[in-house]
Design an enzyme around this catalytic site. Structure first.
Site, PDB file in Angstrom:
ATOM      1  N   ARG A 213      38.899  37.217  40.583  1.00 11.64           N
ATOM      2  CA  ARG A 213      39.559  38.490  40.288  1.00 11.64           C
ATOM      3  C   ARG A 213      40.998  38.192  39.866  1.00 11.64           C
ATOM      4  O   ARG A 213      41.541  37.129  40.202  1.00 11.64           O
ATOM      5  CB  ARG A 213      39.533  39.442  41.499  1.00 11.64           C
ATOM      6  N   LYS A 307      54.979  46.626  45.062  1.00 15.38           N
ATOM      7  CA  LYS A 307      55.136  45.467  44.187  1.00 15.38           C
ATOM      8  C   LYS A 307      56.609  45.142  43.935  1.00 15.38           C
ATOM      9  O   LYS A 307      56.920  44.112  43.339  1.00 15.38           O
ATOM     10  CB  LYS A 307      54.394  45.698  42.860  1.00 15.38           C
TER      11      LYS A 307
END
Ligand code: HEM
Length: 331
Positions: A213, A307
């Site tokens: 992924r 993030k």
């Protein structure tokens, strides 16, 4: 340390421009957390890229100067680490025979890294014959961060990890944690039930059927070793971002993550290859430029916060808009 004569004498093959090698992480104009794992067709744990020498240099420097920060393990993981090391060595020698070779005489092995001009003789299974633990040893020859996750008592545990290029997480902090525990800082991952679903998926993984992924975030400047322990050094760089330098300073950071069931130990080998691309490169691929812009525009605030780019997101969006307009004008 990297032997510069050898470095200059061997050219890593496949030296295409960085943007053509970059694993762009977005499949649509909207990004949400999901189990985006897909079958890993190549079956490869590790990949050698032209950044090899520079990245091995950084890794070895960190492992020498701040070992506790970049390597953690429990002694009960040692046997499984040998299994991981054997799998990686066999793969390296099969896929990159010009760069790595192994001679096996029973348990007496001689591993040669021709890129770095290093020869290491050791007895397989005898930890006293290697300078480092097996995962720590082989991690010094590949660009990937490497983890051994054990599966026991119906759960997954972070039992060993060599982490030099973290996207702001700490192996010293996470060592020994379960899957749900080490993912607990990820917003809405556990409370949405996704952590449990992904854990169940991983626990059913079969040997010989690896998964992969892509994960992504943003980093200011071309810095791979963004440890929380050194946040004071790299975190402040966000304050330097201006409308003029945002494209050059901000880097799209993709983690190519791969998962392998280990047939002997029944644990999971997890590798992460981190790639950085300055955002100012994106106009070379207009479809990527536009897609990235739409993803950012649509991204929930909690993801930008997690993030770590909420403080400069508006400047980045303005830059991307300008670049998209320039493309349209030049048509
Ligand atoms: C055993 C393999 C895995 C390990 C060792 C691992 C480890 C981690 C760690 C340490 C973090 C950072 C947490 C923090 O902020 O402290 C993270 C983030 C994350 N992980 Fe995993 N993970 C694994 C597999 C997966 C899988 C299969 C998924 C599939 C959905 C996943 C989804 C995520 C997501 C969505 C994030 C947040 C990333 C971001 O927004 O930047 N992880 N993972």
């Amino acid at each position: 340390m990297v032997n510069s004569e050898i470095v200059n004498s061997i050219v890593i093959k496949n030296e295409q421009p960085q943007i053509t090698r970059f694993p762009f992480p977005f499949k649509s104009d909207s990004y949400r957390y999901s189990n985006n794992s897909v079958s890993l067709e190549s079956g490869q744990i590790v990949t050698i890229t032209p950044e090899y020498f520079a990245e091995i240099g950084i890794k070895r420097h960190l492992l020498t100067t701040v070992h506790h920060r970049s390597y953690q393990s429990f002694s009960h993981s040692l046997e499984a680490q040998w299994e991981c090391m054997e799998m990686i060595i066999d793969e390296l020698c099969a896929n990159y025979p010009d760069y790595f070779t192994i001679e096996k005489d029973g348990n007496h092995w001689i591993f040669v890294n021709h890129l770095l001009n290093e020869t290491i003789a050791f007895i397989f299974g005898d930890s006293s014959s290697l300078p480092y633990e097996p995962l720590d040893f082989i991690g010094r020859h590949v660009q990937e961060d490497l983890f051994y996750i054990s599966q026991r008592d119906g759960d997954l545990y972070m039992d060993a990890g060599q982490l030099c290029f973290p996207a702001n997480w700490s192996i010293a902090f996470d060592a020994g944690m379960t899957f749900t525990e080490w993912h607990s800082p990820v917003p809405h991952f556990s409370d949405s039930g996704m952590a449990e679903k992904v854990k169940k998926f991983l626990m059913k993984m079969e040997a010989g059927k690896p998964w992969t992924r892509l994960n992504w975030t943003l980093t200011v400047e071309s810095i791979l070793d963004t440890f929380p322990e050194t946040y004071a050094e790299w975190g402040v760089k966000k304050d330097q971002i201006s409308p003029q330098n945002v494209g050059k300073l901000v880097h799209l950071r993709t983690e190519d993550q791969r998962l392998f069931r280990m047939p002997g130990s029944n644990g999971i080998l997890f590798s992460i290859h981190t790639h950085l691309l300055p955002v100012c490169e994106l106009p070379k691929n207009p479809a990527w430029l536009k897609r990235f812009y739409h993803v950012l525009l649509d991204l929930p605030e909690y993801m930008a916060d997690y993030k770590g780019f909420s403080s400069y997101k508006a400047k980045l969006l303005a830059y991307l808009e300008t670049e998209i307009s320039k493309l349209q004008e030049s048509r």
